[in-house]
Motif scaffolding. Structure first.
Motif, PDB file in Angstrom:
ATOM      1  N   LYS A 119      29.155  35.152 113.810  1.00 21.71           N
ATOM      2  CA  LYS A 119      28.863  35.716 112.718  1.00 21.71           C
ATOM      3  C   LYS A 119      27.542  35.253 112.236  1.00 21.71           C
ATOM      4  N   SER A 120      27.041  34.014 112.430  1.00 22.29           N
ATOM      5  CA  SER A 120      25.651  33.628 112.245  1.00 22.29           C
ATOM      6  C   SER A 120      24.703  34.369 113.051  1.00 22.29           C
ATOM      7  N   VAL A 121      24.986  34.683 114.294  1.00 23.87           N
ATOM      8  CA  VAL A 121      24.131  35.567 115.291  1.00 23.87           C
ATOM      9  C   VAL A 121      23.900  36.745 114.409  1.00 23.87           C
ATOM     10  N   CYS A 122      25.060  37.450 113.813  1.00 22.58           N
ATOM     11  CA  CYS A 122      24.886  38.763 113.211  1.00 22.58           C
ATOM     12  C   CYS A 122      24.117  38.483 111.802  1.00 22.58           C
ATOM     13  N   HIS A 123      24.210  37.512 111.219  1.00 28.67           N
ATOM     14  CA  HIS A 123      23.734  37.363 110.042  1.00 28.67           C
ATOM     15  C   HIS A 123      22.141  37.174 110.445  1.00 28.67           C
ATOM     16  N   PHE A 124      21.951  36.465 111.404  1.00 27.77           N
ATOM     17  CA  PHE A 124      20.376  36.291 111.687  1.00 27.77           C
ATOM     18  C   PHE A 124      19.761  37.469 111.993  1.00 27.77           C
ATOM     19  N   HIS A 125      20.303  38.562 112.627  1.00 24.13           N
ATOM     20  CA  HIS A 125      19.474  39.790 112.922  1.00 24.13           C
ATOM     21  C   HIS A 125      19.927  40.921 111.652  1.00 24.13           C
ATOM     22  N   LEU A 126      20.809  40.587 110.639  1.00 23.72           N
ATOM     23  CA  LEU A 126      21.024  41.577 109.773  1.00 23.72           C
ATOM     24  C   LEU A 126      20.245  41.231 108.431  1.00 23.72           C
ATOM     25  N   PHE A 127      20.492  40.019 108.274  1.00 20.68           N
ATOM     26  CA  PHE A 127      20.282  39.395 106.682  1.00 20.68           C
ATOM     27  C   PHE A 127      19.175  38.168 106.719  1.00 20.68           C
ATOM     28  N   SER A 128      19.437  37.266 106.305  1.00 21.01           N
ATOM     29  CA  SER A 128      18.598  35.918 106.420  1.00 21.01           C
ATOM     30  C   SER A 128      18.708  35.139 107.741  1.00 21.01           C
ATOM     31  N   LYS A 129      17.518  34.824 108.430  1.00 21.78           N
ATOM     32  CA  LYS A 129      17.690  33.987 109.638  1.00 21.78           C
ATOM     33  C   LYS A 129      17.832  32.530 109.057  1.00 21.78           C
ATOM     34  N   GLU A 130      17.330  32.033 107.800  1.00 20.28           N
ATOM     35  CA  GLU A 130      17.571  30.782 107.586  1.00 20.28           C
ATOM     36  C   GLU A 130      18.964  30.475 107.304  1.00 20.28           C
ATOM     37  N   GLU A 131      19.595  31.663 106.480  1.00 22.86           N
ATOM     38  CA  GLU A 131      21.073  31.345 106.253  1.00 22.86           C
ATOM     39  C   GLU A 131      21.980  31.376 107.346  1.00 22.86           C
ATOM     40  N   ALA A 132      21.664  31.915 108.525  1.00 23.62           N
ATOM     41  CA  ALA A 132      22.126  31.957 109.790  1.00 23.62           C
ATOM     42  C   ALA A 132      22.153  30.942 110.165  1.00 23.62           C
ATOM     43  N   ILE A 133      21.032  30.107 110.362  1.00 26.05           N
ATOM     44  CA  ILE A 133      21.218  28.706 110.853  1.00 26.05           C
ATOM     45  C   ILE A 133      21.788  27.629 110.001  1.00 26.05           C
ATOM     46  N   ASP A 134      21.983  27.763 108.937  1.00 27.80           N
ATOM     47  CA  ASP A 134      22.940  27.166 107.862  1.00 27.80           C
ATOM     48  C   ASP A 134      24.424  27.321 108.255  1.00 27.80           C
ATOM     49  N   LEU A 135      24.605  28.696 108.545  1.00 26.56           N
ATOM     50  CA  LEU A 135      26.146  29.021 108.806  1.00 26.56           C
ATOM     51  C   LEU A 135      26.460  28.396 110.276  1.00 26.56           C
ATOM     52  N   LEU A 136      25.340  28.341 111.272  1.00 27.27           N
ATOM     53  CA  LEU A 136      25.727  27.814 112.455  1.00 27.27           C
ATOM     54  C   LEU A 136      26.050  26.276 112.505  1.00 27.27           C
ATOM     55  N   VAL A 138      27.412  24.946 110.017  1.00 25.67           N
ATOM     56  CA  VAL A 138      28.657  24.799 109.415  1.00 25.67           C
ATOM     57  C   VAL A 138      29.838  24.890 110.490  1.00 25.67           C
ATOM     58  N   ALA A 139      29.527  25.937 111.488  1.00 25.64           N
ATOM     59  CA  ALA A 139      30.401  26.063 112.691  1.00 25.64           C
ATOM     60  C   ALA A 139      30.249  24.798 113.739  1.00 25.64           C
ATOM     61  N   ASP A 154      30.605  23.627 121.535  1.00 25.70           N
ATOM     62  CA  ASP A 154      29.513  23.013 120.953  1.00 25.70           C
ATOM     63  C   ASP A 154      28.173  22.949 121.637  1.00 25.70           C
ATOM     64  N   ILE A 155      28.315  22.933 122.823  1.00 27.92           N
ATOM     65  CA  ILE A 155      26.897  23.022 123.715  1.00 27.92           C
ATOM     66  C   ILE A 155      26.348  24.408 123.370  1.00 27.92           C
ATOM     67  N   GLU A 156      27.105  25.514 123.585  1.00 28.50           N
ATOM     68  CA  GLU A 156      26.449  26.740 123.344  1.00 28.50           C
ATOM     69  C   GLU A 156      25.991  26.888 121.961  1.00 28.50           C
ATOM     70  N   LEU A 157      26.580  26.320 120.922  1.00 24.01           N
ATOM     71  CA  LEU A 157      26.183  26.499 119.561  1.00 24.01           C
ATOM     72  C   LEU A 157      25.119  25.788 119.473  1.00 24.01           C
ATOM     73  N   PHE A 158      24.701  24.571 119.949  1.00 28.20           N
ATOM     74  CA  PHE A 158      23.451  23.841 119.824  1.00 28.20           C
ATOM     75  C   PHE A 158      22.270  24.693 120.422  1.00 28.20           C
ATOM     76  N   THR A 159      22.787  25.484 121.600  1.00 33.27           N
ATOM     77  CA  THR A 159      21.825  26.490 122.339  1.00 33.27           C
ATOM     78  C   THR A 159      21.444  27.525 121.309  1.00 33.27           C
ATOM     79  N   SER A 160      22.541  28.214 120.712  1.00 33.50           N
ATOM     80  CA  SER A 160      22.024  29.306 119.878  1.00 33.50           C
ATOM     81  C   SER A 160      21.339  28.896 118.759  1.00 33.50           C
TER      82      SER A 160
END
Length: 299
Positions: A119-136, A138-139, A154-160
């Motif tokens: 969801k954070s990846v989608c949010h990054f491209h569709l809406f707010s990039k900063e909010e996407a990082i905050d959502l990530l 949370v994950a 977890d490792i993949e999330l840090f990479t994203s």
């Protein structure tokens, strides 16, 4: 136990939009279902089996929190989300994710973590990039098992998160994330078995981050580490891209091997019919024109 079973029946029944009367039909009375869901009545094995069958899960779903019911559905849904993201169809993926976040079948910590990541990846491209990082973040904070446990997820999330920071031009913060991901991978108990794409992807994207931060020496070093890892494991994953990254970084540092590295990149990317071949070929010809004395094989 009766309350636990009852709550899980209620969750699934509500999710599928099935009324108590409909669920009870052919099994028991509506009153029985009401008492079971409230935890006032423990269903016998025959009734529980029939309820599970009608709701599309195994009986074990009502007893085991960590069992993944309807694995085919879960796996197919996750694969569908990955497919849409790969195709850059973020709206479709976003819609599926929001639906499945309400699905009790995705209650398990690792599945919820996966959905929030996507969801954070989608949010990054569709809406707010900063909010996407905050959502990530949370994950990332969702714990899987013991708080000290490390997971590849977890490792993949840090990479994203690092990739997003690079896109925002926050290169130093991204470097910290990449370094954390590398350290976590090295500590992972299964780091020597499979999952080789994860460290290769970390090294490749880390090289890009250093390059954009004008740190061409570290960019070259990370790309070469990725190339070495690919060759040691007989993997072609991102190998062509890594050769190109090493080549342009070498050029920036005044190295002598940049043309041969880009030649290797072109050869590999042509083999897999990459869409980047034309662009890289133009860059290769440009670099070659700067030093006409170089005797190079044709590509």
């Amino acid at each position: 136990m009766s309350e636990h079973i009852g709550s899980r029946i209620y969750e699934l029944r509500s999710y599928y939009g099935i009324g108590q009367k409909e669920l009870a039909e052919g099994i028991c009375t509506q009153g029985n279902i009401s008492h079971i869901e409230k935890g006032n009545q423990l269903p016998n094995s025959d009734i529980l089996f029939q309820i599970a069958k009608k709701l599309g899960v195994g009986v074990q779903y009502f007893f085991e929190d960590y069992e993944a019911p309807r694995n085919n559905y879960i796996e197919d849904t996750c694969e569908m989300i990955r497919h849409y993201l790969h195709k850059h169809e973020y709206e479709r993926a976003y819609s599926i994710i929001n639906t499945e976040l309400k699905n009790p079948l995705f209650r398990r910590a690792d599945l919820k973590k996966f959905l929030l990541w996507q969801k954070s990846v989608c949010h990054f491209h569709l809406f707010s990039k900063e909010e996407a990082i905050d959502l990530l973040e949370v994950a990332i904070d969702i714990k899987i098992g013991h708080s000290r446990a490390l997971s590849m997820l977890d490792i993949e999330l840090f990479t994203s998160s690092a990739i997003m920071l690079t896109d925002l031009g926050q290169y130093k913060q991204a470097t910290l994330k990449y370094n954390t991901a590398i350290k976590k991978f090295k500590k992972h108990p299964h780091s020597n078995y499979g999952n080789i794409k994860i460290p290769i992807r970390i090294l490749y994207n880390s090289s890009i981050n250093f390059y954009r931060d004008n740190d061409f020496i570290n960019s070259y070093e990370r790309a070469n580490q990725g190339i070495k890892l690919c060759l040691e494991n007989d993997s072609l994953y991102l190998l062509g891209e890594l050769y190109y990254q090493a080549g342009i970084s070498s050029f920036k540092t005044g190295g002598k091997d940049y043309l041969s590295l880009i030649e290797s990149s072109l050869w590999l990317l042509k083999k897999k019919e990459s869409s980047h071949v034309e662009y890289i070929n133009e860059k290769y010809n440009y670099y070659k024109s700067l030093d006409p004395q170089v005797n190079s094989i044709e590509v």
